[in-house]
Design a protein around this motif. Structure first.
Motif, mmCIF file in Angstrom:
data_model
loop_
_atom_site.group_PDB
_atom_site.id
_atom_site.type_symbol
_atom_site.label_atom_id
_atom_site.label_comp_id
_atom_site.label_asym_id
_atom_site.label_seq_id
_atom_site.Cartn_x
_atom_site.Cartn_y
_atom_site.Cartn_z
ATOM 1 N N ARG A 90 -4.877 5.122 -3.286
ATOM 2 C CA ARG A 90 -4.677 4.388 -2.028
ATOM 3 C C ARG A 90 -5.977 3.860 -1.439
ATOM 4 N N ASP A 91 -7.018 4.678 -1.426
ATOM 5 C CA ASP A 91 -8.303 4.198 -0.904
ATOM 6 C C ASP A 91 -8.819 3.040 -1.747
ATOM 7 N N ARG A 146 -6.946 -0.146 -0.863
ATOM 8 C CA ARG A 146 -7.468 -0.721 0.389
ATOM 9 C C ARG A 146 -8.761 -1.485 0.113
ATOM 10 N N VAL A 194 1.606 2.531 -3.455
ATOM 11 C CA VAL A 194 0.483 2.925 -4.302
ATOM 12 C C VAL A 194 0.375 4.444 -4.334
ATOM 13 N N ARG A 250 0.462 2.200 -8.776
ATOM 14 C CA ARG A 250 1.497 3.129 -8.323
ATOM 15 C C ARG A 250 1.467 4.420 -9.136
ATOM 16 N N ALA A 284 -1.076 8.168 -4.227
ATOM 17 C CA ALA A 284 -2.045 8.732 -3.284
ATOM 18 C C ALA A 284 -3.460 8.728 -3.863
ATOM 19 N N LEU A 306 0.818 -1.212 0.000
ATOM 20 C CA LEU A 306 0.000 0.000 0.000
ATOM 21 C C LEU A 306 0.852 1.263 0.000
#
Length: 655
Positions: A50-51, A54, A45, A512, A47, A42
């Protein structure tokens, strides 16, 4: 506290609710734990993603068990069965848990560090934002974008590109396996001109060719020309065969369609006159005559009402012509060889060779028994080091199947297993698939690396063909980074079984970057995973990508018959409508591709109100008013609205 059993003894009681709650809490704990274990991934990854990453990890944890019994029990309680949880997994679980706790009259609040950051609306919004970033803004009235593969003609035909954009193309796809940088530049120039003319924008997608595992060349077939008139169902000639005779010293193309083109000496050709005849004995020792119907400066037209087989050196005689016998006769010059092929039956042995020496068909004795098996080369001999006996092998998009019997240093022995009434025909330059072999092929070839400098300068999106591992994605990212600050978004083409199995890891690697996408390349994927599994596999890819909020491109054979022949099949229309499960649908080139774009645009607009991903949208259904009593009431309700041009109760307009 709720009763132990329901009031009438048939519905769920507190014990049932408790069991469901306990199972769902265990699932939630697994999801939270899996996220904690994946922190190193994570951290890499982007920004923006990122959510979404997850949420993807939560979804993977959710799908590691069989949820079907739990779904049935949730449905009995009137609760969400988790069937639409992809884009907001933890929020869905927490919403159900909150209701279960209330049913048991308990307070529940997840720990703040474990609470869902992905609300229902947030998940859907992220997918929309990522789609806009990758594929461009949404077309009015249609969420799903349309991508079109450019034919070579697009380099020299501005009107074709203009018409495609006008009919609804959102993404121009250039396949780097064809044409060259000069042609690609002209295609892009035509697009920019069309954008300016129409006031529309369009993304440029460039597809790296990738490693092409294909059959090698074959020895040329015999140089023979078959001349055959047209016949009706009874064998009667309806039109003679038309043959163009041209000077072999300076051959001229026939000015109209011809059954054959024969080179002959110019001096002999000059003596021919309209109305005369040319005679010959063909390759079967059959006597044939051709009537001369037209003589021009470029050549001569002759016609025949009988089938003939002609080869180089066949004598032609000018019947009743002037001059000596030598002057009246000539021989047919050089003819191109016919394309060779391998005829394969079930049980036949085929030898795949490491070199690209031209292959040849099987040789047989007088009784038809095989003396030497058919042989053909392979374009990527490195695969010989990775294949094993017992593994399946497929040729020509899965049309011909076999099993590897033996592997030697320079050749592989294959037993044909595909059952077919007629012999299966294998030609040069046909695809080879090894779905169960662990092939150590890099996703990018030397040509791809060379093409990448052009792609990095001009493309909005680069498609990575035969993406099989996270390492393949990393290598492309590194290559792009070395070419400068302009970074096209990466789309992973999933076309192998290995690529499908490694998709979660490849997604996390692709994420990424600020945006990325996935193409379901259904052609090779069907061969690799089995045609009977394709529907299941493409569904899993769609679910996984929705959980990652990654846009999906639905590709291969969409409206293919329409694009090639001008008329779609019924199954193709249904398949095109299924494209609403993705964010983009790709059309391949064909003579009628402009019509295909127009039809696809219409289908996607019509279905827009009925389907969103895998959720049916319950818009008002016209058929629901079709019972006699309802029909009259609906007519009364809709009459005032129709006076003003229609309304919500009016039936859908046919276009």
């Amino acid at each position: 506290m709720a009763n132990e059993n329901s009031a009438d003894g048939t519905g769920p009681g507190s014990a049932d609710i408790e069991a469901v709650l306990s199972e769902l809490m265990a699932i939630r704990a697994d999801m939270v734990a899996s996220l904690a274990m994946s922190q190193p991934d994570l951290a890499k990854v982007h920004a923006n993603q990122r959510d979404s990453a997850r949420n993807l990890l939560h979804y993977l944890a959710l799908r590691r068990r069989d949820l079907r019994p739990l779904q049935l029990r949730l449905a009995e309680l009137g609760l969400s069965s988790l069937g639409r949880a992809e884009s907001h997994v933890l929020a869905t679980i927490d919403a159900v848990l909150a209701v279960l706790h209330r049913l048991l009259q308990r307070a529940w609040q997840p720990a703040s560090e474990e609470s869902a950051v992905m609300s229902f609306a947030h998940g859907d919004r992220l997918l929309a934002e990522h789609t806009d970033a990758l594929l461009g803004p949404m077309n009015t009235g249609r969420k799903v974008r349309i991508m079109v593969t450019m034919p070579s003609e697009a380099a020299d035909n501005y009107l074709l590109v203009h018409n495609l954009l006008q009919q609804g193309m959102d993404c121009m796809r250039i396949n780097c396996a064809h044409d060259d940088a000069a042609a690609w530049t002209r295609m892009i120039g035509h697009l920019r001109q069309a954008e300016q003319s129409l006031g529309r924008s369009c993304r440029i997608v460039m597809d790296l060719a990738g490693p092409k595992l294909r059959t090698g060349p074959l020895e040329p077939g015999p140089a023979v020309v078959r001349i055959r008139p047209s016949r009706d169902a009874y064998g009667r000639v309806t039109a003679p065969a038309r043959v163009w005779l041209t000077a072999d010293e300076s051959p001229q193309r026939p000015p109209a369609p011809a059954s054959a083109c024969l080179p002959v000496p110019s001096a002999w050709l000059a003596r021919l006159r309209t109305g005369a005849w040319v005679e010959c004995t063909d390759a079967r020792d059959a006597q044939r005559a051709f009537r001369i119907v037209d003589v021009t400066e470029q050549g001569c037209w002759v016609e025949s009402t009988r089938t003939a087989y002609l080869v180089p050196g066949t004598p032609l005689r000018h019947a009743r012509g002037a001059g000596t016998p030598d002057e009246q006769e000539c021989r047919i010059g050089t003819l191109p060889p016919t394309e060779n092929s391998l005829a394969l039956h079930q049980g036949d042995l085929l030898i795949l060779t490491r070199d690209l020496k031209p292959g040849r068909p099987a040789s047989r004795d007088s009784a038809g028994n095989i003396l030497t098996p058919a042989m053909i080369g392979c374009t990527l001999p490195a695969v010989f080091d990775d294949v094993r006996a017992g593994e399946p092998i497929w040729f020509d998009d899965g049309k011909i199947g076999g099993v590897i019997e033996k592997v030697e240093t320079s050749q592989v022995f294959i037993r044909i297993t595909q059952d077919h009434v007629k012999a299966l025909t294998l030609r040069a330059d046909k695809g080879i698939n090894l779905p169960e072999s662990n092939l150590r092929l890099a996703a990018m070839t030397d040509k791809d690396i060379e093409d990448l400098s052009f792609v990095a300068q001009h493309a909005d999106i680069v498609e990575l063909s035969f993406a099989n591992s996270a390492q393949d994605v990393e290598l492309l990212q590194q290559r792009l980074a070395s070419l400068g600050s302009r970074q096209p978004a990466i789309v992973l083409k999933i076309e192998t079984r290995r690529g499908f199995e490694n998709l979660p890891a490849m997604l996390l690697t692709a994420m990424r970057a600020p945006c990325c996408g996935v193409m379901i390349a259904r052609g090779d994927l069907a061969v690799e995973c089995g045609f009977e599994r394709l529907a299941e596999v493409q569904e899993e890819i769609l679910w996984l990508c929705e959980a990652a909020h990654v846009p999906v491109i639905w590709a291969t054979q969409v409206l293919e018959t329409l694009a090639r022949e001008g008329r779609p099949s019924r199954a193709e229309i249904t398949d095109a409508a299924m494209g609403l499960r993705a964010e983009c649908v790709m059309l391949n080139k064909g003579p009628y591709v402009v019509s295909a774009v127009r039809v696809l645009d219409d289908i996607l607009r019509r279905m827009h109100a009925h389907q969103a991903k895998k959720q049916s949208m319950l818009r008002e259904l016209h058929l629901a008013h079709m019972l006699p009593g309802e029909r009259d009431a609906a007519a009364d309700r809709s009459r005032p609205a129709r006076q003003h041009g229609g309304g919500p109760g009016a039936p859908a307009t046919r276009h």
